[in-house]
Design a protein around this motif. Structure first.
Motif, mmCIF file in Angstrom:
data_model
loop_
_atom_site.group_PDB
_atom_site.id
_atom_site.type_symbol
_atom_site.label_atom_id
_atom_site.label_comp_id
_atom_site.label_asym_id
_atom_site.label_seq_id
_atom_site.Cartn_x
_atom_site.Cartn_y
_atom_site.Cartn_z
ATOM 1 N N ILE A 10 1.054 -1.275 -0.476
ATOM 2 C CA ILE A 10 -0.196 0.010 -0.127
ATOM 3 C C ILE A 10 0.933 1.008 0.545
ATOM 4 N N VAL A 11 1.804 1.142 0.091
ATOM 5 C CA VAL A 11 3.058 2.679 0.892
ATOM 6 C C VAL A 11 3.645 2.818 -0.710
ATOM 7 N N VAL A 12 3.613 0.911 -2.249
ATOM 8 C CA VAL A 12 4.209 2.295 -2.837
ATOM 9 C C VAL A 12 2.488 2.569 -3.992
ATOM 10 N N ALA A 13 2.097 2.179 -4.144
ATOM 11 C CA ALA A 13 0.481 2.738 -4.591
ATOM 12 C C ALA A 13 0.124 3.526 -3.809
ATOM 13 N N ALA A 14 0.694 4.276 -1.988
ATOM 14 C CA ALA A 14 0.194 5.740 -1.527
ATOM 15 C C ALA A 14 1.392 6.418 -2.557
ATOM 16 N N THR A 15 2.621 5.959 -2.631
ATOM 17 C CA THR A 15 3.550 7.276 -2.725
ATOM 18 C C THR A 15 3.804 7.540 -4.324
ATOM 19 N N SER A 16 3.253 6.177 -4.971
ATOM 20 C CA SER A 16 2.870 6.736 -6.322
ATOM 21 C C SER A 16 2.401 7.830 -7.168
ATOM 22 N N SER A 17 0.794 7.841 -6.013
ATOM 23 C CA SER A 17 -0.544 8.706 -6.659
ATOM 24 C C SER A 17 0.031 9.853 -5.806
ATOM 25 N N VAL A 18 0.655 10.039 -4.463
ATOM 26 C CA VAL A 18 1.336 11.399 -4.880
ATOM 27 C C VAL A 18 2.277 12.101 -5.697
ATOM 28 N N LEU A 19 3.534 11.451 -5.852
ATOM 29 C CA LEU A 19 3.904 11.812 -6.611
ATOM 30 C C LEU A 19 3.292 11.960 -8.198
ATOM 31 N N ASN A 20 2.141 11.678 -8.480
ATOM 32 C CA ASN A 20 2.077 11.878 -9.949
ATOM 33 C C ASN A 20 0.794 12.811 -9.807
ATOM 34 N N LEU A 21 0.403 13.164 -8.100
ATOM 35 C CA LEU A 21 -0.434 14.533 -7.892
ATOM 36 C C LEU A 21 0.666 15.993 -8.240
ATOM 37 N N LEU A 22 1.596 15.540 -8.133
ATOM 38 C CA LEU A 22 2.235 16.442 -7.482
ATOM 39 C C LEU A 22 3.334 16.746 -8.406
ATOM 40 N N SER A 23 3.246 15.942 -9.380
ATOM 41 C CA SER A 23 3.612 16.609 -11.459
ATOM 42 C C SER A 23 2.235 17.207 -11.873
ATOM 43 N N VAL A 24 1.166 16.747 -11.408
ATOM 44 C CA VAL A 24 0.002 17.452 -12.196
ATOM 45 C C VAL A 24 0.038 18.933 -11.437
ATOM 46 N N GLY A 25 0.118 19.093 -10.607
ATOM 47 C CA GLY A 25 -0.407 20.072 -9.719
ATOM 48 C C GLY A 25 0.941 21.210 -10.317
ATOM 49 N N ALA A 26 2.286 20.799 -10.298
ATOM 50 C CA ALA A 26 3.059 21.822 -10.758
ATOM 51 C C ALA A 26 3.045 21.919 -12.799
ATOM 52 N N ALA A 27 1.348 20.898 -13.543
ATOM 53 C CA ALA A 27 1.900 21.361 -14.999
ATOM 54 C C ALA A 27 0.353 22.537 -14.391
ATOM 55 N N TYR A 28 -0.165 22.344 -13.545
ATOM 56 C CA TYR A 28 -1.478 23.381 -13.345
ATOM 57 C C TYR A 28 -0.954 24.872 -12.821
ATOM 58 N N GLY A 29 0.234 24.736 -12.375
ATOM 59 C CA GLY A 29 1.113 26.347 -11.275
ATOM 60 C C GLY A 29 1.597 26.833 -12.666
ATOM 61 N N LEU A 30 2.122 25.953 -13.422
ATOM 62 C CA LEU A 30 2.654 25.949 -14.884
ATOM 63 C C LEU A 30 2.004 27.226 -15.428
ATOM 64 N N VAL A 31 1.356 26.097 -15.866
ATOM 65 C CA VAL A 31 -0.234 26.899 -16.453
ATOM 66 C C VAL A 31 -0.261 27.981 -16.238
ATOM 67 N N ILE A 32 -0.733 28.473 -15.472
ATOM 68 C CA ILE A 32 -1.324 29.532 -14.513
ATOM 69 C C ILE A 32 -0.304 31.189 -14.807
ATOM 70 N N LEU A 33 0.949 30.427 -14.426
ATOM 71 C CA LEU A 33 1.784 31.143 -14.176
ATOM 72 C C LEU A 33 2.141 31.897 -15.396
ATOM 73 N N VAL A 34 2.324 31.229 -16.423
ATOM 74 C CA VAL A 34 2.711 31.882 -17.452
ATOM 75 C C VAL A 34 1.272 32.328 -18.782
ATOM 76 N N CYS A 35 0.562 31.620 -18.438
ATOM 77 C CA CYS A 35 -0.738 31.720 -19.771
ATOM 78 C C CYS A 35 -2.122 32.587 -19.036
ATOM 79 N N VAL A 36 -1.875 33.161 -17.383
ATOM 80 C CA VAL A 36 -2.529 33.683 -17.452
ATOM 81 C C VAL A 36 -2.243 34.501 -16.246
#
Length: 191
Positions: A10-36
């Motif tokens: 369950i630790v590998v699954a939880a770590t994977s989910s958190v890291l994937n959400l981190l990369s998605v969050g970084a993408a959202y932040g960069l799109v807002i920063l640059v485009c908006v």
């Protein structure tokens, strides 16, 4: 759930989910920063807008989650395979990262180049989509998979492979079968 079954942790699954959400969050932040907010938009040739297209966040999440999970499963497969042979998380992480880094980075760079092409277009929605995916995959393949995942797994040590006793009923699935030491004879043409 699938990661828990495949890697029996369950630790590998939880770590994977958190890291994937981190990369998605970084993408959202960069799109807002640059485009908006327009930071670096002139340098990149993007149009500054008041809002992000409604479909872009959902599309970014879907594509990024799928691609980053693909890299994650590939990397974790090598780590788990080595851990099963050696019993050492440190050795397994080192082996997994070193054996997959070039392939993951190369594949990510190809996808980054494709979506950077979308970002260079004139339509704002494609600029947002292309830039978001290109930036997130670059972050995911370099910082997330090469630095944060190995660091987290090293820190967690044996806890990476924790599966509560009440989940022992889960089926044991082998991602790749190990090599057989003996050759199985092929049937003769007449049989």
């Amino acid at each position: 759930m699938l990661l828990t079954v495949v890697f029996r942790s369950i630790v590998v699954a939880a770590t994977s989910s958190v890291l994937n959400l981190l990369s998605v969050g970084a993408a959202y932040g960069l799109v807002i920063l640059v485009c908006v907010h327009g930071i670096g938009s002139g340098l990149l040739g993007f149009q500054k807008v008041d809002s992000i297209e409604a479909w872009v966040p959902l599309f970014l999440f879907s594509v990024l989650f799928g691609l980053s999970m693909d890299y994650q499963v590939f990397l974790l497969s090598r780590i788990k395979e080595r851990y099963d042979h050696t019993g050492s998380t440190t050795d397994a992480v080192t082996y997994g990262v070193s054996s997959t880094a070039r392939l993951i980075t190369g594949a990510a760079l190809i996808i980054v180049a494709v979506f950077a092409g979308f970002a260079m277009g004139d339509l704002v929605m494609f600029q947002q989509m292309g830039f978001g995916i290109a930036a997130a995959l670059l972050i995911d393949a370099t910082i997330i998979r090469s630095v944060l995942l190995p660091a987290a797994m090293r820190l967690l040590g044996a806890w990476n492979w924790y599966l509560p006793s009440w989940l022992e009923w889960l089926p044991r699935i082998q991602i790749e079968a190990g090599r057989r030491d003996e050759q199985v004879p092929l049937p003769s043409p007449g049989s």
